[in-house]
Design an enzyme around this catalytic site. Structure first.
Site, PDB file in Angstrom:
ATOM      1  N   GLY A 101       0.811  -1.207   0.000  1.00 14.95           N
ATOM      2  CA  GLY A 101       0.000   0.000   0.000  1.00 14.95           C
ATOM      3  C   GLY A 101       0.851   1.266   0.000  1.00 14.95           C
ATOM      4  O   GLY A 101       0.415   2.312  -0.501  1.00 14.95           O
ATOM      5  N   GLU A 104       1.644   1.828  -3.454  1.00 12.18           N
ATOM      6  CA  GLU A 104       0.402   2.231  -4.132  1.00 12.18           C
ATOM      7  C   GLU A 104       0.085   3.710  -3.868  1.00 12.18           C
ATOM      8  O   GLU A 104      -0.416   4.413  -4.749  1.00 12.18           O
ATOM      9  CB  GLU A 104      -0.750   1.317  -3.699  1.00 12.18           C
ATOM     10  CG  GLU A 104      -0.580  -0.109  -4.255  1.00 12.18           C
ATOM     11  CD  GLU A 104      -1.593  -1.096  -3.706  1.00 12.18           C
ATOM     12  OE1 GLU A 104      -1.615  -1.291  -2.472  1.00 12.18           O
ATOM     13  OE2 GLU A 104      -2.372  -1.657  -4.495  1.00 12.18           O
TER      14      GLU A 104
HETATM   15  C1  3H9 Z   1      -0.814  -4.157   1.735  1.00 11.44           C
HETATM   16  O1  3H9 Z   1      -0.185  -3.151   1.717  1.00 11.44           O
HETATM   17  C2  3H9 Z   1      -2.175  -4.311   1.097  1.00 11.44           C
HETATM   18  C3  3H9 Z   1      -2.492  -3.205   0.128  1.00 11.44           C
HETATM   19  O2  3H9 Z   1      -2.089  -3.541  -1.169  1.00 11.44           O
HETATM   20  C4  3H9 Z   1      -3.973  -2.998   0.027  1.00 11.44           C
HETATM   21  C5  3H9 Z   1      -4.679  -2.528   1.234  1.00 11.44           C
HETATM   22  C6  3H9 Z   1      -6.119  -2.187   0.988  1.00 11.44           C
HETATM   23  N1  3H9 Z   1       1.870  -3.561   9.200  1.00 11.44           N
HETATM   24  O3  3H9 Z   1      10.137  -6.825   9.679  1.00 11.44           O
HETATM   25  P1  3H9 Z   1      10.608  -6.015  10.814  1.00 11.44           P
HETATM   26  C7  3H9 Z   1       6.060  -4.384  12.046  1.00 11.44           C
HETATM   27  S1  3H9 Z   1      -0.234  -5.535   2.540  1.00 11.44           S
HETATM   28  C8  3H9 Z   1       1.996  -3.641  10.528  1.00 11.44           C
HETATM   29  O4  3H9 Z   1      11.164  -6.716  11.997  1.00 11.44           O
HETATM   30  P2  3H9 Z   1      12.729  -4.955   9.192  1.00 11.44           P
HETATM   31  C9  3H9 Z   1       6.592  -5.770  12.362  1.00 11.44           C
HETATM   32  O5  3H9 Z   1       5.576  -6.628  12.785  1.00 11.44           O
HETATM   33  C10 3H9 Z   1       1.292  -5.023   3.271  1.00 11.44           C
HETATM   34  N2  3H9 Z   1       3.167  -3.896  11.144  1.00 11.44           N
HETATM   35  O6  3H9 Z   1      11.661  -4.888  10.365  1.00 11.44           O
HETATM   36  C11 3H9 Z   1       7.592  -5.442  13.451  1.00 11.44           C
HETATM   37  O7  3H9 Z   1       6.860  -5.249  14.639  1.00 11.44           O
HETATM   38  P3  3H9 Z   1       7.492  -5.640  16.045  1.00 11.44           P
HETATM   39  C12 3H9 Z   1       2.387  -4.976   2.286  1.00 11.44           C
HETATM   40  C13 3H9 Z   1       4.251  -4.051  10.379  1.00 11.44           C
HETATM   41  O8  3H9 Z   1      13.480  -3.677   9.279  1.00 11.44           O
HETATM   42  C14 3H9 Z   1       8.163  -4.082  13.028  1.00 11.44           C
HETATM   43  O9  3H9 Z   1       7.195  -3.544  12.127  1.00 11.44           O
HETATM   44  N3  3H9 Z   1       3.638  -4.701   2.958  1.00 11.44           N
HETATM   45  C15 3H9 Z   1       4.177  -3.964   8.991  1.00 11.44           C
HETATM   46  O10 3H9 Z   1      13.464  -6.241   9.244  1.00 11.44           O
HETATM   47  C16 3H9 Z   1       9.490  -4.176  12.329  1.00 11.44           C
HETATM   48  O11 3H9 Z   1       9.378  -5.112  11.265  1.00 11.44           O
HETATM   49  C17 3H9 Z   1       4.406  -5.674   3.439  1.00 11.44           C
HETATM   50  O12 3H9 Z   1       4.112  -6.832   3.306  1.00 11.44           O
HETATM   51  C18 3H9 Z   1       2.929  -3.708   8.391  1.00 11.44           C
HETATM   52  N4  3H9 Z   1       2.786  -3.584   7.057  1.00 11.44           N
HETATM   53  O13 3H9 Z   1      11.882  -4.969   7.868  1.00 11.44           O
HETATM   54  C19 3H9 Z   1       5.665  -5.258   4.116  1.00 11.44           C
HETATM   55  N5  3H9 Z   1       5.416  -4.171   8.482  1.00 11.44           N
HETATM   56  O14 3H9 Z   1       8.732  -4.806  16.184  1.00 11.44           O
HETATM   57  C20 3H9 Z   1       5.849  -6.020   5.397  1.00 11.44           C
HETATM   58  C21 3H9 Z   1       6.217  -4.365   9.535  1.00 11.44           C
HETATM   59  O15 3H9 Z   1       6.398  -5.344  17.009  1.00 11.44           O
HETATM   60  N6  3H9 Z   1       7.000  -5.595   6.154  1.00 11.44           N
HETATM   61  N7  3H9 Z   1       5.533  -4.284  10.679  1.00 11.44           N
HETATM   62  O16 3H9 Z   1       7.812  -7.111  15.901  1.00 11.44           O
HETATM   63  C22 3H9 Z   1       8.270  -5.934   5.814  1.00 11.44           C
HETATM   64  O17 3H9 Z   1       8.535  -6.566   4.814  1.00 11.44           O
HETATM   65  C23 3H9 Z   1       9.354  -5.523   6.768  1.00 11.44           C
HETATM   66  O18 3H9 Z   1       8.767  -5.276   8.012  1.00 11.44           O
HETATM   67  C24 3H9 Z   1      10.160  -4.274   6.343  1.00 11.44           C
HETATM   68  C25 3H9 Z   1      11.121  -3.872   7.506  1.00 11.44           C
HETATM   69  C26 3H9 Z   1      10.986  -4.591   5.098  1.00 11.44           C
HETATM   70  C27 3H9 Z   1       9.276  -3.109   6.087  1.00 11.44           C
END
Ligand code: 3H9
Length: 692
Positions: A101, A104
């Protein structure tokens, strides 16, 4: 206070999103963005708008924590549409990763500028979703269907330089002052005015692109529903109007969101992050310095651990008392490097640097100063105790002494040293340099800083470390016993090996249990069972495997195990000789053979896992059901989209699982199927394992 703020620099309004840790698009952020865009539009002094983020990254996606709950307005596609509709040029200023998102939102902007260190991506497929805020309609219009499909289907981030080549970005800047660069770029955009992707048409695509893509991804996306929906949505972008395409995308997105697959994959996402937070272990627990490692035992596992450690920048000594074995181990390490270089996965300079940090030895004195020892010798308590007694005498005080045992008691091994506080289990999975799981087994004397050090080491090695308690087989192999036990009993009861394997493979397991046994070597389990004193009093227990091993049918390495293997091939071929052996054993043991349904195979094998998992939770060997799920998804080929065995049981409903377990207990006897108290309690109170 809103996580979105705004200020103005001469003619440019700067909208800043500040929602740590990753600026996810929570309801407050979505609302804040709309309010800010409307305010900037109304500001007569402002002629362009920059959307930028505070902290370590641009918006990393929708807030996954909100998924599965009632959706709150404003919805993201509407936010993106509102940004795009703005009369003044809007510029996304990207650092870190603009994902899902987040990207997006950037596509709703009229222009995109990024730091050269940034990346963009649409990783929704990893969560069983498709980009649901018009990404499937906008990205193909901007960069063409082929690149767009690739980005959405792999889910992998694309570096800024490459994204610029594709046309997904308009400008990439070096350095770190993104705000200044974005303001200056925005000033240049004023004359050009807004450029809206919705008004573009998708560049012409090759007629066969969509079918070719379907065929290409099929082997990797077995059983998954979202990849096909992504292809369909992008295909629609080439055929229908923008608005129709967006409406269809929304429908497909909501179907994915409601699927158990997405629930499983979202569970996997959070579970893999939660394992690093160990209950009772303070996050401030100090760690011991680890720069050098000694691996004891130069077999396949030891060499794999040595290579993995070298590739992670550590100083490594591989020790084996047997000269021939040591030479073989050294050759394996070199071979792994050379293979990596040949496949373009490892730079030649990294191989050189790695091998320069590598040494071998047959003498414990040579490793006296290492920070951590990882023992990977033959799985025998007597031998392990000898090794640890030798380590205790020679290794410096304060070093971590780890054993790679897959079943034996850490406490018994620790008892052969004078420093049980330094002893821990680090259970790697084969091939050690590839498998992501590391079971970190705490003994009763293991010090907290040794656990914290092991978790940090797991991360450094690129692994997911899961802290578990000490018992026979820990979490993974203890549960494997139940799973394997059922598949072995099913053989005697009338299910052919290839049938069992096909049913479980089709259900989503990476391989069937019989093929796994042949791959690992049936003698491994056989020797492990010999070491155990607590086996059930049941002549059917792993009896088929026992007979095969005693006949010299050890698996792939001998060309025959449960299946036959042609020379140089790993393809299992059903063997009538094995069918005859199984039938004879069934007759000898008085097991009545019958037709067995695929549903029974799945329930007996998978609920076998769930029952053992429940006992493991009861005993506190795993602290959370999610830890068990992470172990099974990353070490045993359990389908990620089912979220691990405990999450799967939660989705079936524990009342149903409990009822089936009770039925099995009546039918097959309570020896294996006595329902655990915890399962009964949760089922009766309408709760799930994840509620614990
Ligand atoms: C989407 O976007 C759908 C849309 O198309 C449409 C919607 C209508 N939300 O991974 P880390 C938390 S789907 C909430 O250890 P890094 C994670 O749980 C989404 N929380 O850090 C963790 O929490 P905690 C598409 C999130 O530096 C903390 O942040 N996006 C989210 O190794 C740190 O995370 C993705 O799939 C989130 N979206 O990596 C991206 N993301 O500290 C998913 C992270 O409490 N995220 N958290 O355990 C990632 O790939 C990695 O987190 C990122 C950072 C690369 C960003």
């Amino acid at each position: 206070m809103s996580p979105v703020s705004m200020d103005r620099n001469r003619i440019v309004s700067v909208v800043t999103v500040d929602n740590p840790p990753v600026n996810a698009l929570s309801q407050a952020v979505r609302e804040g963005l709309v309010t800010a865009i409307e305010a900037a539009e109304a500001d007569s002094e402002s002629q362009a708008i920059v959307i930028i983020c505070a902290g370590r990254t641009f918006i990393a996606g929708a807030d996954i924590k909100e998924f599965g709950k009632p959706a709150l307005e404003p919805f993201l596609p509407d936010v993106v549409a509102r940004i795009e509709a703005c009369e003044k040029p809007v510029i996304a200023a990207i650092h870190g990763t603009a994902l899902g998102g987040g990207f997006e939102v950037a596509l709703g902007c009229h222009y995109r500028i990024a730091l050269s260190s940034a990346a963009i991506g649409l990783p929704e497929v990893n969560l069983g979703l498709l980009p649901g805020a018009t990404g499937t309609q906008r990205l193909p219009r901007l960069i063409g269907a082929e690149h767009a499909l690739d980005i959405m289907l792999t889910g992998k981030p694309v570096r800024a330089g490459r994204a610029l080549e594709y046309g997904a970005l308009d400008k990439v800047v070096a350095g770190t002052d993104l705000r200044a660069a974005a303001i200056s770029f925005a000033e240049d955009c004023v004359a050009k005015g807004p450029r809206r992707i919705r008004d573009m048409t998708v560049p012409e695509v090759d007629a066969g692109l969509f079918d070719t893509t379907r065929k290409k991804i099929a082997p990797k996306t077995r059983g998954l529903i979202s990849p096909e929906k992504i292809i369909r949505a992008v295909e629609l972008a080439t055929k229908t109007s923008f608005d129709e395409g967006c409406a269809d995308e929304r429908e497909l997105f909501l179907e994915c969101m409601a699927s158990p697959q997405s629930s499983g994959l979202r569970h996997a996402f959070f579970a893999e992050r939660s394992v690093a937070k160990v209950p009772g272990l303070s996050k401030d627990t100090p760690q011991r310095d680890v720069t050098s490692v000694a691996v004891i035992g130069a077999g396949t596992m030891g060499a794999g651990i040595a290579y993995n450690s070298l590739a992670s920048g550590l100083q490594v000594t591989l020790l084996d008392i047997n000269e021939e074995g040591l030479l073989r181990g050294e050759k394996t390490v070199r071979g792994l490097y050379e293979g990596g270089v040949k496949r373009g996965k490892v730079a030649a300079s990294d191989m050189e640097a790695g091998l320069a940090r590598f040494s071998t030895s047959q003498n414990y004195e040579d490793i006296a100063d290492v920070d951590i020892v990882i023992e990977a010798v033959f799985e025998s308590m007597t031998i392990k105790k000898e090794v640890f007694a030798a380590l205790d005498k020679t290794i410096k005080k304060g070093a971590v002494l780890a054993t790679n045992t897959s079943t034996l008691s850490i406490d018994d091994i620790a008892a052969s040293t004078s420093r049980p506080q330094d002893v821990i289990g680090l259970h790697f999975f084969s091939p050690a340099h590839i498998m992501r799981l590391l079971e970190i087994v705490r003994g009763k004397g293991t010090a907290d800083d040794v656990i914290a050090t092991s978790l940090a080491l797991a991360k450094r090695l690129g692994k997911i470390g899961v802290v578990v308690g000490n018992c026979v087989g820990f979490v993974g192999n203890r549960m494997l016993y139940s799973y394997g036990r059922e598949s072995q009993l099913l053989l005697l009861e009338g299910a052919a090996p290839e049938y069992i394997d096909k049913v479980l493979y089709d259900w989503g397991m990476a391989m069937g249990p019989n093929a796994v046994g042949d791959l690992a070597g049936l003698d491994i389990g056989y020797n492990g069972r010999k070491e155990r004193v607590d086996l059930p009093d049941d002549s059917r227990f792993y009896q088929v495997a026992n007979v095969l091993v005693e006949m010299g049918r050890l698996g792939q390495k001998t060309g025959k195990g449960t299946f036959l293997y042609e020379k140089g091939s790993r393809k299992p071929i059903p063997d009538p000789e094995v069918d005859a052996i199984i039938e004879a054993e069934a007759e000898r043991l008085g097991v009545k053979r019958r037709e067995i349904s695929s549903a029974e195979i799945i329930e007996r094998c998978i609920y076998g896992l769930v029952v053992e998992g429940a006992r493991i939770l009861e005993e506190g060997i795993a602290s959370r059901s999610a830890d068990i799920d992470v172990v099974w998804m990353n070490g045993y080929g359990f389908p990620r989209y089912r979220g691990g065995p405990m999450h799967y049981a939660d989705t079936v409903g524990l009342d149903k699982v409990y009822a089936t377990v009770c039925e099995f207990s009546e039918r097959f006897g309570p020896m294996y199927w006595e329902p655990p108290k915890l399962l009964k309690e949760l089922a009766e109170s309408g709760k799930r394992f994840s509620d614990l």
